[in-house]
Motif scaffolding. Structure first.
Motif, PDB file in Angstrom:
ATOM      1  N   ASP A 187      38.805  39.486  40.773  1.00 22.44           N
ATOM      2  CA  ASP A 187      39.812  38.733  41.523  1.00 22.44           C
ATOM      3  C   ASP A 187      39.687  38.881  43.040  1.00 22.44           C
ATOM      4  N   GLU A 231      43.548  42.591  34.097  1.00 22.39           N
ATOM      5  CA  GLU A 231      43.699  43.889  34.756  1.00 22.39           C
ATOM      6  C   GLU A 231      44.384  43.764  36.105  1.00 22.39           C
ATOM      7  N   ASN A 232      44.902  42.573  36.385  1.00 21.11           N
ATOM      8  CA  ASN A 232      45.534  42.350  37.681  1.00 21.11           C
ATOM      9  C   ASN A 232      46.849  41.625  37.450  1.00 21.11           C
ATOM     10  N   VAL A 259      45.122  35.130  40.150  1.00 17.27           N
ATOM     11  CA  VAL A 259      44.420  35.979  39.192  1.00 17.27           C
ATOM     12  C   VAL A 259      43.550  35.072  38.334  1.00 17.27           C
ATOM     13  N   PHE A 260      42.347  35.521  38.024  1.00 13.83           N
ATOM     14  CA  PHE A 260      41.421  34.673  37.278  1.00 13.83           C
ATOM     15  C   PHE A 260      41.211  35.217  35.867  1.00 13.83           C
ATOM     16  N   GLY A 312      46.312  48.266  42.602  1.00 15.23           N
ATOM     17  CA  GLY A 312      46.716  47.863  41.258  1.00 15.23           C
ATOM     18  C   GLY A 312      45.601  47.231  40.429  1.00 15.23           C
ATOM     19  N   VAL A 313      44.359  47.388  40.877  1.00 19.43           N
ATOM     20  CA  VAL A 313      43.224  46.885  40.090  1.00 19.43           C
ATOM     21  C   VAL A 313      42.211  48.018  39.953  1.00 19.43           C
ATOM     22  N   PRO A 314      41.361  47.944  38.928  1.00 21.19           N
ATOM     23  CA  PRO A 314      40.389  49.022  38.726  1.00 21.19           C
ATOM     24  C   PRO A 314      39.583  49.309  39.989  1.00 21.19           C
ATOM     25  N   PHE A 371      45.193  52.083  40.654  1.00 21.12           N
ATOM     26  CA  PHE A 371      44.114  51.348  39.975  1.00 21.12           C
ATOM     27  C   PHE A 371      44.573  50.598  38.729  1.00 21.12           C
ATOM     28  N   GLU A 372      45.886  50.478  38.545  1.00 21.04           N
ATOM     29  CA  GLU A 372      46.339  49.772  37.340  1.00 21.04           C
ATOM     30  C   GLU A 372      47.648  49.046  37.618  1.00 21.04           C
ATOM     31  N   SER A 373      47.715  47.800  37.140  1.00 18.57           N
ATOM     32  CA  SER A 373      48.981  47.087  37.252  1.00 18.57           C
ATOM     33  C   SER A 373      49.382  46.452  35.923  1.00 18.57           C
TER      34      SER A 373
END
Lengths: 439, 329
Positions: A53, B113-114, B185-186, A379-381, B310-312
């Motif tokens: 993204d 993941e987003n 977001v894709f 919030g993303v890897p 790293f996580e949402s």
């Protein structure tokens, strides 16, 4: 053997040598591997790429930009050489047009590879919106493609007719094929007049079309709110970059063709010396635009832009940035200033540097900007904060390059790389039919 | 001779056109006729309804159905009448509880993941204090994403919403490149969504007004301001999920926004708290307003235990973090 026969033998189609066959096989293998990877991408989606993204455009787009830039070579050679009637253009014109055709075809294919839903490609026409730069691309790429194919084809008609006549007895099937493409060419007055007029039209068209093509390519980036992209400098920056990658590719190709077809008598040191000067000019102009793009903004850049510039100049992307800028731009420009180095062999190596630099330059235009959005990446890897092409991307991109080379190789194999008709006329050979028709 | 053949051709064309026109008109008339019959079919059943000024009236049941039908058929590209949706996010109340994000993820079946709604850990400079900032699609009045979309797959409605038709999106990601709020977001792969009903029904219900229902591979998704909730007279999922009433949602034309607990005047709220919008200088004219993190209800540090850089989107089957958190829905 008459001089005319000699011309046909030197410049006309020649069977692949063993080296040529191996080269073709290599290109085909790479292409097939890439097609397999692409089918996998179609099935599994673009998760097979390393784009995510944040880095939402990657290798495919920078590859596309390279193809578009390189196809500009047709416009330069035509603009600088044909219109100014520089007689040293002869050995470069047709090869430049061949490069342009191959690159613009592959550019069209590459941009579709980046589309995640190629099954909906008709939407681009059915639901087209004129305000989107992609719609401009949809219009300009096929237009440029058509005109550059005509630019290759119209001047080639007499050569095709020569080959048709040449193979009439020796190789009837080949003769027939050349005959189809020669469109019953007989050097009649009317045909010559029509051909001259047609060439004049496409020659005049290709220059504005080339400028528009490169500008639209720049607008794809500069119409967004992205730091590093929304630059009013971008269109001329892309045009000057296109001159560099186009001429670099042309010099490299001319050298390879000359060596393999043993055309040292046709493409001489004189020609290399001349085009070397043109390449220096292109490099200098591009360096100038790079200064405007990366150095001058240092004085007034806003916070976000400073961060972006820092990444390029001293940060994460500093090593590739300076490799490309010095190795692919400044060094070649300096070297080519020396007359001793404007000789075929040194120029070949320098042009390879230029082409490599041009290729990775586009990568550096696309990727680093995307890693600096306005809001922080959270919030993303963790892996989404970096980008390097995946195996699929390498395979598919490699295949597009292989296919471009395949198109070039096949055209070079079957089409006279320098106009036989023109040479015969210039040398006043009795077989040259221009004179009698003109008389 | 030539003239004559031309004449015949013209005649043929003429007749052909006339016949065609007659057929079309006849068809249209027939349909009209049939419909007329249907609405005249008085069922005899009457319904009591309340008008806007509060008086009760009695109407035929069949007419009610017709009205309902026309309401259901609201063009998803046109939007609600007399409405301009706005949201206000009160940063002073945000403690990064993430109930908004979980609720959004759940109700939009987000499996990537987003997340579409993210709570950023923000600090403008070293001296100023950090704060939590929820962001969602800003539904800009001058949306950069809509400008660059080549196929009108993402569009702006008259009620202010920016939505996506993921049946039309070609997956070029130009809108994502254009959006300065990184909100899009894709679907890089086939979304692993699970619905309580079967996929066929979901596809049937599919509308740009309910993003994520279902998501499609190779297309873009983002926050839709939950018009499917508005249509039911309910608030967006993030608004109702928030335990602190951070999000206010409403209609700008009515100058009213509500967070579910209190309903306030939008202008008063913005005036009292010095409301602002994100990246005003870009000129995108967002529909989301922010109230500065002044007089926070909890210290910033309290939110850190929920913070995952790293996580949402929690993966199904993964142990839910802070499962005993009372705020988790």
């Amino acid at each position: 053997m008459s001089r005319f026969e000699q011309l046909i033998q030197d410049l006309g189609p020649r069977k692949f040598s063993l080296k040529g066959k191996l080269w073709m096989a290599l290109l085909i293998v790479i292409s097939v591997a890439g097609i397999a990877a692409y089918v996998d991408q179609l099935i599994r989606g673009q998760e097979v790429t390393n784009m995510r993204d944040y880095v939402l455009w990657g290798f495919y787009i920078s590859n596309f930009v390279f193809f578009v830039a390189t196809s500009f070579v047709a416009a330069i050679v035509v603009a600088v050489l044909r219109l100014t009637n520089n007689e040293w253009r002869r050995p470069f014109v047709r090869l430049a047009e061949i490069v342009a055709v191959a690159c613009i075809i592959m550019a069209g294919i590459t941009i579709m590879i980046d589309m995640a839903r190629p099954d909906r490609i008709l939407n681009l026409f059915v639901h087209a919106r004129l305000q989107s730069p992609i719609t401009w691309d949809v219009i300009i790429i096929p237009t440029f493609m058509a005109v550059s194919i005509l630019l290759l084809y119209f001047p080639m008609l007499p050569d095709l007719a020569i080959l048709r006549d040449h193979y009439r007895d020796k190789h009837p099937r080949l003769s027939k094929i050349y005959g189809i493409f020669a469109l019953k060419w007989q050097w009649t007055k009317q045909q010559l007049r029509l051909q001259q007029k047609s060439i004049q039209i496409v020659v005049l068209l290709i220059i504005p079309l080339g400028l528009i093509l490169e500008s639209i390519d720049a607008y794809l980036f500069s119409t967004t709110y992205r730091v590093g992209w929304d630059s009013s400098n971008f269109a001329p920056y892309f045009i000057s970059g296109a001159m560099v990658s186009g001429l670099g590719t042309l010099v490299a190709l001319v050298y390879v063709v000359r060596k393999n077809k043993k055309l040292e008598n046709y493409i001489t040191d004189y020609h290399f010396e001349k085009i070397g000067r043109l390449l220096v000019l292109a490099l200098m102009i591009y360096i100038y635009f790079n200064i405007n793009e990366y150095l001058v903004p240092l004085f007034t850049s806003k916070e976000a832009e400073s961060e972006h510039l820092n990444t390029l100049l001293v940060g994460d992307y500093a090593v590739p940035f300076w490799l490309v800028t010095i190795g692919g731009l400044v060094l070649p420009a300096l070297l080519l200033l020396f007359k001793r180095l404007r000789k075929p062999r040194p120029m070949f190596y320098i042009s390879l540097l230029v082409v490599l630099g041009s290729y990775w330059k586009r990568y550096l235009i696309v990727t680093p900007t995307l890693l600096h959005p306005y809001l922080p990446i959270q919030g993303v890897p963790e892996s989404w904060r970096h980008y390097f092409p995946s195996l699929h991307e390498w395979a598919i991109t490699g295949a597009t390059l292989a296919m471009a080379l395949l198109i070039i190789t096949l055209l070079v194999r079957y089409v006279p790389v320098i106009s036989i008709d023109r040479l015969a006329e210039e040398e006043g050979l009795e077989e040259a039919k221009h004179k009698e028709a003109a008389a | 001779m030539e003239d004559k053949s031309k004449e015949t051709r013209r005649k043929f064309l003429d007749t052909g056109l006339k016949v065609g026109l007659a057929t079309a008109l006849g068809g249209a008339a027939l349909t009209q006729f049939k419909e007329g019959f249907a609405s005249e079919g008085d069922t005899g059943a009457k319904m009591q309804l309340m008008t806007t000024d509060g008086t009760l009236i009695e109407v035929d049941a069949s007419q009610v159905e017709e009205n309902l039908a026309s309401h259901m058929e609201r063009d998803p590209r046109e939007g609600f009448e007399n409405t301009k949706f706005v949201m206000v996010v009160d940063l002073a109340k945000c403690e990064n509880a993430l109930a908004c994000q979980r609720s959004c993820n759940k109700h939009h079946y987000i499996t990537g993941e987003n997340a579409w709604l993210k709570v950023y850990n923000m600090q403008d400079n070293e001296t100023s204090s950090p704060y939590w900032m929820p962001t969602m699609c800003q539904h800009c009045d001058k949306p950069a994403c809509v400008t660059v979309c080549p196929v009108d797959a993402t569009f702006k409605r008259k009620d202010g919403l920016v939505l996506i038709d993921n049946e039309r999106c070609i997956g070029c990601r130009f809108c994502m490149a254009a959006c300065p709020y990184s909100t899009r977001v894709f679907n890089w792969s086939e979304p692993q969504q699970q619905f309580e009903m079967n996929m066929e029904m979901v596809d049937h219900l599919h509308s740009p007004e309910y993003a994520g229902m279902p998501s499609k591979m190779g297309t873009v998704d983002k926050c839709d301001f939950c018009p499917h909730q508005t249509a039911k007279g309910e608030l967006p999922h993030c608004v109702t999920a928030c335990p602190n009433g951070v999000f206010y949602f409403g209609n700008k034309y009515e100058d009213t926004v509500t967070n579910g607990n209190e309903t306030v005047r939008l202008s008063k709220l913005l005036e009292k708290n010095s409301g602002y919008r994100l990246f005003e200088d870009l000129g995108t004219e967002p529909s989301v307003y922010y109230l500065p993190p002044k007089d926070r209800i909890t210290p910033f540090e309290d939110g850190l235990e929920n913070y995952n850089e790293f996580e949402s989107v929690e993966k199904p089957g993964e142990p839910v973090e802070n499962a005993d958190n009372p705020e988790a829905s």
